[in-house]
Enzyme design. Sequence first.
Site, short mmCIF file in Angstrom:
data_model
loop_
_atom_site.label_atom_id
_atom_site.label_comp_id
_atom_site.label_asym_id
_atom_site.label_seq_id
_atom_site.Cartn_x
_atom_site.Cartn_y
_atom_site.Cartn_z
N GLU A 258 0.89 -1.17 0.00
CA GLU A 258 0.00 0.00 0.00
C GLU A 258 0.91 1.20 0.00
O GLU A 258 1.66 1.43 0.95
CB GLU A 258 -0.92 -0.02 1.22
CG GLU A 258 -2.01 1.04 1.18
CD GLU A 258 -1.54 2.37 1.74
OE1 GLU A 258 -1.23 3.27 0.92
OE2 GLU A 258 -1.46 2.51 2.95
N LEU A 259 0.89 1.98 -1.10
CA LEU A 259 1.92 2.99 -1.33
C LEU A 259 1.39 4.42 -1.39
O LEU A 259 2.00 5.29 -1.99
CB LEU A 259 2.66 2.65 -2.64
CG LEU A 259 3.39 1.29 -2.63
CD1 LEU A 259 3.94 1.00 -4.01
CD2 LEU A 259 4.48 1.26 -1.59
N CYS B 273 -2.86 7.94 4.40
CA CYS B 273 -2.65 7.53 3.01
C CYS B 273 -3.83 7.85 2.12
O CYS B 273 -3.66 8.13 0.92
CB CYS B 273 -2.35 6.03 2.94
SG CYS B 273 -0.77 5.59 3.70
N GLU C 60 1.89 13.01 -3.54
CA GLU C 60 1.16 12.81 -2.28
C GLU C 60 1.63 13.88 -1.28
O GLU C 60 2.78 13.84 -0.83
CB GLU C 60 1.42 11.41 -1.73
CG GLU C 60 0.68 11.13 -0.45
CD GLU C 60 0.95 9.73 0.07
OE1 GLU C 60 0.08 9.17 0.75
OE2 GLU C 60 2.05 9.20 -0.18
#
Length: 234
Positions: free
Chosen positions: A7-8, A41, A135
């Site tokens: 999970e990036l 995230c 991000e």
Amino acid sequence: MRKVTLELGSNSATIVHHDADLEQAANKLAKMAFAHAGQICISVQRIFVHRDVEEMFLKLFLNRVSRLKVGDPLDPSTDVGPMISEKEAKRIETWVNEAVAAGAKLLTGGMRQGNIYHPTVLTNVRKGMKVVDEEVFAPVVTVTPYETIEEAVQMVNDSKYGLQAGVYTQSIHLAHKLPFLLEVGGVMINDTCCFRADHMPYGGVKESGMGKEGPSYAIEEMVETVVVVVNLDA
């Protein structure tokens, strides 16, 4: 070969359509764009609002953001605490300043005090700005208008990431249609992209990773399925 799940992260988006409950959308988005100082995230990073309701949404949204309490995370009344380090706060300060210098409009925030970065809302952003493409992992959100739902879908998908997306709409048709069009691992109808329950399959596509988290789903990712066939005629 080593099997992995990853999970990036993401630059997750939420769509606010013209038929949305704007009060509900503004209240929830203001909370989830800045929860944990944006260090989630699936934090709300990009908001796409139908042009017909853009002005009303921004009025409601900015009013709610202005009431967020920033400060000591040990104070139960605090809504937005510090970032993980002053280095990270300086990083996002630089990103926001770069965006403003390139034409973005700062509606609120843009202030840093040590490792605290105040809730920041930007408009007039575009591809090529770090606050859009990367991000942010910080209390920063962008708001962009759209004319058609197809345009909104295109803008959500125009990203190297694809973890989750949210959609505010009263249309059953769109609620059924959009999960097949949005290039993400999860679509939240009438909630933000930041919704998650531990027992649901959680994971993304593209550079947001591979595989799914969630107890039963993670187990499936980490085991090999063996098929056994018994021929009773033998």
